[in-house]
Design a protein around this motif. Sequence first.
Motif, PDB file in Angstrom:
ATOM      1  N   SER A  16     -57.380 -24.335  36.392  1.00 14.42           N
ATOM      2  CA  SER A  16     -58.154 -25.279  35.295  1.00 14.42           C
ATOM      3  C   SER A  16     -59.490 -24.853  35.160  1.00 14.42           C
ATOM      4  O   SER A  16     -60.148 -24.053  35.889  1.00 14.42           O
ATOM      5  N   LEU A  17     -60.525 -25.491  34.352  1.00 21.51           N
ATOM      6  CA  LEU A  17     -61.872 -25.465  34.440  1.00 21.51           C
ATOM      7  C   LEU A  17     -62.497 -26.782  34.953  1.00 21.51           C
ATOM      8  O   LEU A  17     -63.609 -27.032  34.501  1.00 21.51           O
ATOM      9  N   HIS A  18     -62.048 -26.952  36.066  1.00 17.10           N
ATOM     10  CA  HIS A  18     -62.718 -28.230  36.778  1.00 17.10           C
ATOM     11  C   HIS A  18     -63.839 -27.568  37.349  1.00 17.10           C
ATOM     12  O   HIS A  18     -63.983 -26.495  37.731  1.00 17.10           O
ATOM     13  N   LEU A  19     -64.980 -28.419  37.551  1.00 14.81           N
ATOM     14  CA  LEU A  19     -66.068 -28.041  38.162  1.00 14.81           C
ATOM     15  C   LEU A  19     -65.992 -27.313  39.526  1.00 14.81           C
ATOM     16  O   LEU A  19     -65.372 -28.181  40.448  1.00 14.81           O
ATOM     17  N   GLY A  20     -66.168 -26.087  39.686  1.00 15.93           N
ATOM     18  CA  GLY A  20     -66.139 -25.602  40.986  1.00 15.93           C
ATOM     19  C   GLY A  20     -66.883 -24.010  40.945  1.00 15.93           C
ATOM     20  O   GLY A  20     -66.981 -23.799  40.018  1.00 15.93           O
ATOM     21  N   GLY A  21     -66.920 -23.598  42.153  1.00 16.50           N
ATOM     22  CA  GLY A  21     -67.762 -22.347  42.411  1.00 16.50           C
ATOM     23  C   GLY A  21     -66.867 -21.360  41.758  1.00 16.50           C
ATOM     24  O   GLY A  21     -67.689 -20.307  41.091  1.00 16.50           O
ATOM     25  N   VAL A  22     -65.629 -21.013  42.025  1.00 23.68           N
ATOM     26  CA  VAL A  22     -64.849 -20.114  41.460  1.00 23.68           C
ATOM     27  C   VAL A  22     -64.527 -20.073  40.020  1.00 23.68           C
ATOM     28  O   VAL A  22     -64.825 -19.081  39.398  1.00 23.68           O
ATOM     29  N   ILE A  42     -59.359 -16.660  29.100  1.00 21.27           N
ATOM     30  CA  ILE A  42     -59.083 -17.284  30.147  1.00 21.27           C
ATOM     31  C   ILE A  42     -58.108 -18.238  30.026  1.00 21.27           C
ATOM     32  O   ILE A  42     -57.666 -18.955  28.998  1.00 21.27           O
ATOM     33  N   VAL A  43     -56.997 -17.822  31.001  1.00 30.10           N
ATOM     34  CA  VAL A  43     -55.794 -18.535  31.025  1.00 30.10           C
ATOM     35  C   VAL A  43     -55.522 -19.449  32.070  1.00 30.10           C
ATOM     36  O   VAL A  43     -55.812 -19.359  33.104  1.00 30.10           O
ATOM     37  N   VAL A  44     -55.496 -21.036  31.669  1.00 33.14           N
ATOM     38  CA  VAL A  44     -55.634 -21.879  32.654  1.00 33.14           C
ATOM     39  C   VAL A  44     -54.114 -22.714  32.725  1.00 33.14           C
ATOM     40  O   VAL A  44     -53.258 -22.673  31.656  1.00 33.14           O
ATOM     41  N   LEU A  45     -53.670 -23.080  33.761  1.00 31.63           N
ATOM     42  CA  LEU A  45     -52.509 -23.917  33.932  1.00 31.63           C
ATOM     43  C   LEU A  45     -52.414 -25.026  32.853  1.00 31.63           C
ATOM     44  O   LEU A  45     -51.694 -25.502  32.177  1.00 31.63           O
ATOM     45  N   GLU A  46     -53.777 -25.914  33.204  1.00 29.36           N
ATOM     46  CA  GLU A  46     -53.780 -27.039  32.251  1.00 29.36           C
ATOM     47  C   GLU A  46     -55.151 -26.916  31.765  1.00 29.36           C
ATOM     48  O   GLU A  46     -56.187 -26.728  32.390  1.00 29.36           O
ATOM     49  N   ARG A  47     -55.376 -27.386  30.706  1.00 32.43           N
ATOM     50  CA  ARG A  47     -56.502 -27.462  29.723  1.00 32.43           C
ATOM     51  C   ARG A  47     -57.285 -28.667  30.006  1.00 32.43           C
ATOM     52  O   ARG A  47     -57.409 -29.791  29.483  1.00 32.43           O
ATOM     53  N   LYS A  48     -57.955 -28.447  31.433  1.00 31.98           N
ATOM     54  CA  LYS A  48     -58.698 -29.925  31.879  1.00 31.98           C
ATOM     55  C   LYS A  48     -59.926 -29.056  32.551  1.00 31.98           C
ATOM     56  O   LYS A  48     -60.031 -28.036  32.844  1.00 31.98           O
ATOM     57  N   GLY A  49     -60.885 -30.070  32.611  1.00 29.06           N
ATOM     58  CA  GLY A  49     -62.326 -29.933  33.369  1.00 29.06           C
ATOM     59  C   GLY A  49     -63.432 -29.860  32.716  1.00 29.06           C
ATOM     60  O   GLY A  49     -63.310 -29.688  31.461  1.00 29.06           O
TER      61      GLY A  49
END
Length: 90
Positions: A16-22, A42-49
């Motif tokens: 996902s695009l949750h706030l994190g370093g990576v 950018i391919v995410v499993l879930e469109r969140k963050g």
Amino acid sequence: MSSIAAGKRLCILLPSLHLGGVEKMMLNLAGGIDPEQYGVDIVVLERKGDLLRSVPGNVEVFALSGESVGIVKALSYALAFRRYLRTRGP
């Protein structure tokens, strides 16, 4: 003809695009790639963050999410990613 027109694409796969370093690092990397040379997805499993609004303008986001659970959900992600790869060809 630009390289993008020739089909050169890069894919970054994240949960996902949750706030994190990576996640921040991958957005910085994606934004730093010359759009004249490569298209970036950018391919995410879930469109969140929280970082969804920080995606650079030259980067496309694709979500593989589904409504299933457990092994069915994992299989649906795998099949969706396979479709993405066939369609976009990174």
